[in-house]
Design an enzyme around this catalytic site. Sequence first.
Site, PDB file in Angstrom:
ATOM      1  N   TRP A  45     -55.772  48.872  -4.637  1.00  0.00           N
ATOM      2  CA  TRP A  45     -55.234  47.571  -5.030  1.00  0.00           C
ATOM      3  C   TRP A  45     -54.465  46.904  -3.902  1.00  0.00           C
ATOM      4  CZ3 TRP A  45     -57.929  45.555  -8.528  1.00  0.00           C
ATOM      5  CH2 TRP A  45     -58.453  46.319  -9.572  1.00  0.00           C
ATOM      6  N   ASP A  85     -46.536  44.380  -6.312  1.00  0.00           N
ATOM      7  CA  ASP A  85     -47.495  44.431  -7.411  1.00  0.00           C
ATOM      8  C   ASP A  85     -47.046  45.550  -8.354  1.00  0.00           C
ATOM      9  OD1 ASP A  85     -49.618  44.761  -9.136  1.00  0.00           O
ATOM     10  OD2 ASP A  85     -51.153  44.951  -7.566  1.00  0.00           O
ATOM     11  N   LYS A 116     -51.633  46.296 -19.103  1.00  0.00           N
ATOM     12  CA  LYS A 116     -51.338  47.728 -19.093  1.00  0.00           C
ATOM     13  C   LYS A 116     -50.071  48.026 -19.896  1.00  0.00           C
ATOM     14  CE  LYS A 116     -53.531  47.424 -14.690  1.00  0.00           C
ATOM     15  NZ  LYS A 116     -54.841  47.945 -14.982  1.00  0.00           N
TER      16      LYS A 116
HETATM   17  N1  PLP Z   1     -53.060  45.522  -9.296  1.00  0.00           N
HETATM   18  C1  PLP Z   1     -53.074  46.702  -9.935  1.00  0.00           C
HETATM   19  C2  PLP Z   1     -52.049  47.736  -9.585  1.00  0.00           C
HETATM   20  C3  PLP Z   1     -54.036  46.960 -10.919  1.00  0.00           C
HETATM   21  O1  PLP Z   1     -54.056  48.144 -11.551  1.00  0.00           O
HETATM   22  C4  PLP Z   1     -54.983  45.956 -11.229  1.00  0.00           C
HETATM   23  C5  PLP Z   1     -56.018  46.135 -12.273  1.00  0.00           C
HETATM   24  O2  PLP Z   1     -56.323  47.162 -12.769  1.00  0.00           O
HETATM   25  C6  PLP Z   1     -54.935  44.760 -10.518  1.00  0.00           C
HETATM   26  C7  PLP Z   1     -53.957  44.566  -9.574  1.00  0.00           C
HETATM   27  C8  PLP Z   1     -55.952  43.666 -10.767  1.00  0.00           C
HETATM   28  O3  PLP Z   1     -55.635  43.006 -11.919  1.00  0.00           O
HETATM   29  P1  PLP Z   1     -56.605  41.919 -12.570  1.00  0.00           P
HETATM   30  O4  PLP Z   1     -57.796  42.637 -13.079  1.00  0.00           O
HETATM   31  O5  PLP Z   1     -55.726  41.355 -13.654  1.00  0.00           O
HETATM   32  O6  PLP Z   1     -56.937  40.918 -11.531  1.00  0.00           O
END
Ligand code: PLP
Length: 369
Positions: free
Chosen positions: A106, A175, A199
């Site tokens: 991520w 994040d 989540k």
């Molecule tokens: N950041 C983290 C830590 C994630 O676990 C996720 C998705 O699982 C995301 C970003 C991406 O999120 P989205 O699918 O809402 O764009």
Amino acid sequence: SNSKRVINFAAGPAKLPAGVLEAAQKELLDHAGTGVSVMELSHRGADFTKILHNAERDLRDLLSIPSNYKILFLQGGGNGQFASIPMNLMGLRDAHSADYIVTGCWSAKAASEAEKYGKVNYVLPKLHKYTEIPHPSTWNLNPNASYVHYCCNETIHGTEFHYIPETNGIPLVCDMSSNFLSRPFDITKYGLVYAGAQKNLGCAGVTLVIVREDLIGFANPLCPTTMDYRTQVNSNSMYNTPPCYSIYIMGLVLEWIKKNGGAKAMEDRNNLKILSVYETIDNSDGFYVAPVKEEFRSRMNIPLRIGGMEGNDSLEKKFLDQAHQMGMIQLKGHRSVGGLRISLYNAIELDEVEYLVQFMKDFQQANQK
Ligand code: PLP
């Protein structure tokens, strides 16, 4: 209460507290005497305004968020923020550069998206495996960076920061999609924190952004109006129609956290849950293997192999099949790492973890050579 529902160990979208779903169900057709569903309310009317205000108030209470931090309820998910952040914050300093601490998929994705909007400095050399977080003494931070970005909990690899990085006054951007409100944290150490809701905070569709007000107003001229934090702050997250129902569900989750003792109580409960799973793994004589080094283990997502470091595909499949038969779903690891993954967000109850742990012990007994 689990007699009819399965136990959902998904990494996201994830389990919601049963009480939240029941509350939403109860007023699905008639929200608070309005005669209509929240989905049908005007976003500018008094009834929805109250939902939005209460969610913001509860969030400020839960994390003691001071008034110089603005709270935004946006769309576009974590990935949307991977773009919004550089578009809004690269211009904080003339060099238009930002530091990215890449510790998993991520944060890697966030960094590569940011490269479209400025210079990205990779604080760490490319890691061979995402099973640890290199010590801050080895980080190559740029003193002229506009901000430093990191991902507090890498959902796929199961590594988590258990400290807040020190950045010598450079705004820290985090994040927190997969561990937001799993424990208290000091927002004043951050310039910006963001999290998708699906989540720990509710259902997909709304992305929470908490941003310090002095960082607002530096957007790239090409930044879409609706993605400019200044636009959204000035219009109370309602420049465009907000994700009303997802905000409502988030409000119910925040109420549930408050009723259950707040962020510290969530942390205490999460620590008990994680202890019980890791004890089972660590006492399994290598039958269960958690690849992440102990001090970086996530409390939310536990990647797991069965039958050695590389895993045994047929044993793992057998485990997933039997778990499924016993009502436990979504235990399969992310396709990029394989194996299993147990996600233990706030909504997972202690007795559900005990049920899983007992199954793990029984499975080991039955299948160990
Ligand atoms: N950041 C983290 C830590 C994630 O676990 C996720 C998705 O699982 C995301 C970003 C991406 O999120 P989205 O699918 O809402 O764009």
